[in-house]
Scaffold this motif. Structure first.
Motif, PDB file in Angstrom:
ATOM      1  N   MET A  36      72.922 -80.155  -1.121  1.00  0.00           N
ATOM      2  CA  MET A  36      72.435 -81.014  -2.191  1.00  0.00           C
ATOM      3  C   MET A  36      70.880 -80.842  -1.855  1.00  0.00           C
ATOM      4  O   MET A  36      70.315 -81.145  -0.809  1.00  0.00           O
ATOM      5  N   MET A  37      70.266 -81.147  -3.231  1.00  0.00           N
ATOM      6  CA  MET A  37      68.628 -80.918  -3.111  1.00  0.00           C
ATOM      7  C   MET A  37      68.330 -82.020  -4.090  1.00  0.00           C
ATOM      8  O   MET A  37      68.860 -82.006  -5.450  1.00  0.00           O
ATOM      9  N   THR A  38      67.593 -82.857  -3.817  1.00  0.00           N
ATOM     10  CA  THR A  38      66.902 -83.587  -5.038  1.00  0.00           C
ATOM     11  C   THR A  38      65.480 -83.118  -5.160  1.00  0.00           C
ATOM     12  O   THR A  38      64.551 -83.442  -4.286  1.00  0.00           O
ATOM     13  N   GLY A  41      63.020 -85.735  -7.998  1.00  0.00           N
ATOM     14  CA  GLY A  41      64.124 -86.733  -8.464  1.00  0.00           C
ATOM     15  C   GLY A  41      65.142 -85.837  -9.429  1.00  0.00           C
ATOM     16  O   GLY A  41      66.194 -86.610  -9.532  1.00  0.00           O
ATOM     17  N   LYS A  43      68.621 -83.927  -9.287  1.00  0.00           N
ATOM     18  CA  LYS A  43      69.479 -83.445  -8.377  1.00  0.00           C
ATOM     19  C   LYS A  43      70.265 -82.031  -8.534  1.00  0.00           C
ATOM     20  O   LYS A  43      70.516 -81.841  -9.757  1.00  0.00           O
ATOM     21  N   GLN A 100      58.866 -83.626   2.525  1.00  0.00           N
ATOM     22  CA  GLN A 100      60.375 -83.161   2.285  1.00  0.00           C
ATOM     23  C   GLN A 100      61.104 -83.259   3.719  1.00  0.00           C
ATOM     24  O   GLN A 100      60.615 -83.322   4.641  1.00  0.00           O
ATOM     25  N   VAL A 101      62.261 -83.765   3.552  1.00  0.00           N
ATOM     26  CA  VAL A 101      63.381 -83.953   4.517  1.00  0.00           C
ATOM     27  C   VAL A 101      64.563 -83.019   4.224  1.00  0.00           C
ATOM     28  O   VAL A 101      65.059 -82.853   3.329  1.00  0.00           O
ATOM     29  N   TYR A 116      72.052 -79.192   4.446  1.00  0.00           N
ATOM     30  CA  TYR A 116      73.116 -79.870   3.716  1.00  0.00           C
ATOM     31  C   TYR A 116      72.352 -80.986   2.854  1.00  0.00           C
ATOM     32  O   TYR A 116      72.941 -81.005   1.813  1.00  0.00           O
ATOM     33  N   ASN A 117      71.268 -81.645   3.299  1.00  0.00           N
ATOM     34  CA  ASN A 117      70.608 -82.447   2.363  1.00  0.00           C
ATOM     35  C   ASN A 117      69.261 -81.895   2.387  1.00  0.00           C
ATOM     36  O   ASN A 117      68.469 -81.442   3.471  1.00  0.00           O
ATOM     37  N   ASP A 118      68.710 -82.211   1.161  1.00  0.00           N
ATOM     38  CA  ASP A 118      67.188 -81.609   0.937  1.00  0.00           C
ATOM     39  C   ASP A 118      66.507 -82.514  -0.068  1.00  0.00           C
ATOM     40  O   ASP A 118      67.097 -82.402  -1.125  1.00  0.00           O
ATOM     41  N   VAL A 119      65.599 -83.103   0.257  1.00  0.00           N
ATOM     42  CA  VAL A 119      64.925 -84.015  -0.661  1.00  0.00           C
ATOM     43  C   VAL A 119      63.208 -83.511  -0.723  1.00  0.00           C
ATOM     44  O   VAL A 119      62.834 -83.728   0.361  1.00  0.00           O
ATOM     45  N   PHE A 120      62.765 -83.306  -1.769  1.00  0.00           N
ATOM     46  CA  PHE A 120      61.339 -82.668  -1.785  1.00  0.00           C
ATOM     47  C   PHE A 120      60.516 -83.772  -2.882  1.00  0.00           C
ATOM     48  O   PHE A 120      61.056 -84.280  -3.963  1.00  0.00           O
ATOM     49  N   ARG A 121      59.302 -84.242  -2.711  1.00  0.00           N
ATOM     50  CA  ARG A 121      58.663 -84.961  -3.267  1.00  0.00           C
ATOM     51  C   ARG A 121      57.196 -84.504  -3.105  1.00  0.00           C
ATOM     52  O   ARG A 121      56.522 -84.191  -1.952  1.00  0.00           O
TER      53      ARG A 121
END
Lengths: 125, 125
Positions: A36-38, A41, A43, A100-101, A116-121
């Protein structure tokens, strides 16, 4: 598998941004169908859709600079790595700040990790 | 347990910063012995040590403002929530920008979630 989580996190991050900055399409190998990537905001799920998103970002060249990378082992035997850094696109001299995480999971074959998880801001200042 | 991960992530974040800004010592109830925090690069483990760190931060009053909170389900049946926001201490009018990620795990009794992973960074600009 996460006893050396600091090394795993830092090595992943260096590898990830090196691919991002030289051959964005190659990032697909770091994701799987479950990934998953966000992104700002939005998805996105799955290696193919995530790669499509990243390769369609509207710049020609990009350079990530990692300022901090903090890693921890996760409850699922993986590694979470949290990055703060600077980003320069198309040769601009003014970096944008980003955070980013990534939560990394061991690959089914045990040969490394996938995202597995990826969040970027972007961090607007 | 993570089908409503967006609600869980947002509710946790609102609860967390409300406690942080009104009664920091109360944060201990949101961590367990297994919990990890990395605060500006400093690694801390366990509810008691984390609370000790947070209550000893050198300001009298603090106000967190959440700008974005992005949630995803994790590989361990929990929820990851990534926050970007502003932070004002001791009545200052100049906010500091911060980023923080929490990985939440279901409590053993099934009554809610606790913070398993926590990484905090100020975003200097």
């Amino acid at each position: 598998p996460s006893s050396n989580f600091e090394e795993i996190g830092k090595a992943f991050v260096m590898h990830y941004y090196n691919i991002f900055d030289t051959n964005r399409a190659g990032l697909q190998s770091l994701y799987q169908d479950l990934s998953m990537m966000t992104f700002e905001g939005e998805k996105i799920q799955g290696a193919q859709a995530i790669t499509q998103k990243l390769t369609s970002l509207p710049f020609q060249t990009v350079k990530h600079e990692v300022i901090t990378a903090d890693s921890q082992p996760t409850a699922s035997g993986g590694v979470m790595v949290f990055v703060c850094g600077n980003l320069k696109v198309d040769g601009s001299e003014n970096p944008m700040k980003f955070s980013q995480v990534f939560a990394l999971q061991p690959l089914p074959n045990g040969q490394g990790y996938f995202c597995y998880n990826d969040v970027f801001r972007l961090n607007y200042g």
